[in-house]
Scaffold this active site. Structure first.
Site, short mmCIF file in Angstrom:
data_model
loop_
_atom_site.label_atom_id
_atom_site.label_comp_id
_atom_site.label_asym_id
_atom_site.label_seq_id
_atom_site.Cartn_x
_atom_site.Cartn_y
_atom_site.Cartn_z
N GLU A 68 0.85 -1.20 0.00
CA GLU A 68 0.00 0.00 0.00
C GLU A 68 0.88 1.24 0.00
OE1 GLU A 68 -3.04 0.64 3.01
OE2 GLU A 68 -3.67 2.45 1.96
N GLU A 93 4.32 5.05 4.17
CA GLU A 93 3.78 6.38 4.44
C GLU A 93 4.92 7.24 4.96
OE1 GLU A 93 0.63 8.15 4.10
OE2 GLU A 93 2.16 9.61 4.64
N ASP A 120 9.52 7.12 1.49
CA ASP A 120 8.97 7.35 0.15
C ASP A 120 8.75 6.00 -0.57
OD1 ASP A 120 8.48 8.01 -2.48
OD2 ASP A 120 10.17 9.40 -2.68
N ASP A 143 -2.45 12.05 -3.24
CA ASP A 143 -2.60 13.50 -3.31
C ASP A 143 -2.93 13.92 -4.75
OD1 ASP A 143 -1.45 14.36 -0.49
OD2 ASP A 143 -0.20 12.75 -1.30
N LYS A 147 -3.36 21.86 -8.82
CA LYS A 147 -2.91 22.91 -9.75
C LYS A 147 -2.09 22.32 -10.89
CE LYS A 147 -2.74 26.49 -6.27
NZ LYS A 147 -1.89 27.10 -5.25
N THR A 217 -14.53 5.53 4.05
CA THR A 217 -13.99 6.22 5.23
C THR A 217 -14.90 7.41 5.56
OG1 THR A 217 -12.62 7.61 3.85
CG2 THR A 217 -11.60 5.60 4.67
N LYS A 218 -14.65 7.99 6.75
CA LYS A 218 -15.44 9.16 7.18
C LYS A 218 -15.39 10.26 6.14
CE LYS A 218 -13.71 9.07 11.41
NZ LYS A 218 -12.91 9.62 12.45
N PHE A 219 -14.17 10.50 5.67
CA PHE A 219 -13.92 11.55 4.69
C PHE A 219 -14.69 11.29 3.40
CE2 PHE A 219 -11.15 11.66 0.92
CZ PHE A 219 -11.10 13.01 0.69
N GLU A 220 -14.70 10.03 3.00
CA GLU A 220 -15.35 9.68 1.74
C GLU A 220 -16.88 9.76 1.86
OE1 GLU A 220 -13.81 5.97 0.50
OE2 GLU A 220 -15.10 5.87 -1.27
C1 LIG Z 1 -4.48 12.27 0.48
S1 LIG Z 1 -3.65 11.17 1.56
C2 LIG Z 1 -4.66 9.71 1.48
C3 LIG Z 1 -4.40 8.78 2.61
C4 LIG Z 1 -5.16 7.45 2.64
N1 LIG Z 1 -4.77 6.58 1.55
C5 LIG Z 1 -6.64 7.63 2.67
O1 LIG Z 1 -7.31 7.10 1.79
O2 LIG Z 1 -7.15 8.29 3.57
C6 LIG Z 1 -2.21 10.71 0.62
C7 LIG Z 1 -1.09 10.17 1.50
O3 LIG Z 1 -0.07 9.64 0.70
C8 LIG Z 1 1.18 9.92 1.30
N2 LIG Z 1 2.18 9.86 0.24
C9 LIG Z 1 2.24 10.62 -0.89
N3 LIG Z 1 3.27 10.26 -1.65
C10 LIG Z 1 3.89 9.24 -0.99
C11 LIG Z 1 5.03 8.45 -1.28
N4 LIG Z 1 5.73 8.64 -2.40
N5 LIG Z 1 5.40 7.52 -0.39
C12 LIG Z 1 4.69 7.32 0.75
N6 LIG Z 1 3.60 8.03 1.08
C13 LIG Z 1 3.21 8.98 0.21
C14 LIG Z 1 0.98 11.29 1.91
O4 LIG Z 1 1.89 11.52 2.99
C15 LIG Z 1 -0.46 11.22 2.39
O5 LIG Z 1 -0.55 10.79 3.73
#
Ligand SMILES: C[S@@+](CC[C@H](N)C(=O)[O-])C[C@H]1O[C@@H](n2cnc3c(N)ncnc32)[C@H](O)[C@@H]1O
Length: 238
Positions: A68, A93, A120, A143, A147, A217-220
């Site tokens: 994941e 993460e 990363d 993410d 933009k 999820t709550k957000f969704e």
């Molecule tokens: C918008 S959040 C979504 C989190 C989760 N998947 C959810 O559905 O609630 C995106 C997450 O991806 C992480 N992220 C982005 N690029 C990443 C990378 N290259 N490696 C690890 N984590 C990453 C960010 O830190 C952030 O917590």
């Protein structure tokens, strides 16, 4: 391939990352979870192919392996690990409070089928995940980088998708979800253009039905109540 040799370079320009390091407060509960569970559940990022049998131990021997990318605060991740208890999840993460939050959930729900790499994911993929070693890949709500000038930061782009596909076993799947339509369209275009993947969707538009294991999820739920869409994509390695 030599088991300790990393696979080919991941073609994602490393000066451009898919995240910015957010400073966030690690709560006392998360800090306690780091201390109590970190040693057992966190794997270091290192330039050595991950030995999943060793990392997860005999209890889960032979279970499917799912990577994941970007689990955020780990709400969906913990739910899915409960629904699929035999599956071994390798979760990446970069946001420290998120790692703490997932460790806390692991403790609360007594989950065993996780290992976390707090690094990363693009580098983890390049350095630690051998070709044809994964049964699945989950990327939920990456993410969106709204933009135009930031689109180059989006995780789901052709070179990375090729690297993801190469690390799937034949028959393995990649499951993406997003609530940002322009990104969903980009995902669909990029995945459809990858010859190692085929769309599993039965629908002409190409979107998948939400697989049973992914929770709302709550957000969704809030987004859906406000009339926003969510797009799932499930492609299979051919
Ligand atoms: C918008 S959040 C979504 C989190 C989760 N998947 C959810 O559905 O609630 C995106 C997450 O991806 C992480 N992220 C982005 N690029 C990443 C990378 N290259 N490696 C690890 N984590 C990453 C960010 O830190 C952030 O917590």
């Amino acid at each position: 391939m030599n088991a300790s040799a990393p696979p080919s370079d991941v073609a994602h320009p490393r000066a451009i990352r898919s995240f910015v390091r957010r400073t966030g407060r690690v709560t006392t509960g998360q800090a306690k979870a780091f201390e109590a569970l970190g040693p057992a559940f966190i794997l270091p990022h290192q330039p050595i192919a991950l030995d999943v049998e060793r990392a997860f131990g005999p209890e889960l021997a032979g279970g499917p392996v799912v990577l994941e990318i970007g689990f955020g605060m780990g709400e969906a991740t913990a739910h899915i690990a409960g629904v699929l208890p035999q599956t071994r999840f390798v979760c990446c993460e970069v946001h420290e409070p998120g790692v703490g939050a997932l460790l806390k959930r692991i403790g609360q729900h007594d989950l065993r089928n996780f290992r976390i790499v707090a690094h990363d994911a693009v580098e983890v993929l390049r350095d630690m995940i051998p070709p044809a070693s994964l049964d699945g890949i989950h990327v939920f709500f990456p993410d969106p980088w709204h933009k135009k000038r930031h689109h180059k930061r989006r995780l789901i782009q052709a070179p990375l998708v090729r690297e993801l596909a190469l690390r799937l076993k034949v028959g393995g799947y990649v499951h993406l979800a997003t609530d940002w339509q322009p990104y969903a369209e980009q995902m669909l275009a990029v995945l459809s253009a990858e010859p190692l993947l085929r769309n599993t969707s039965p629908h002409p538009e190409g979107w998948a039905d939400k697989p049973h294991y992914r929770p709302l999820t709550k957000f969704e739920n809030r987004g859906l109540r406000l009339g926003h869409g969510v797009w799932d994509l499930v492609f299979q390695r051919v």
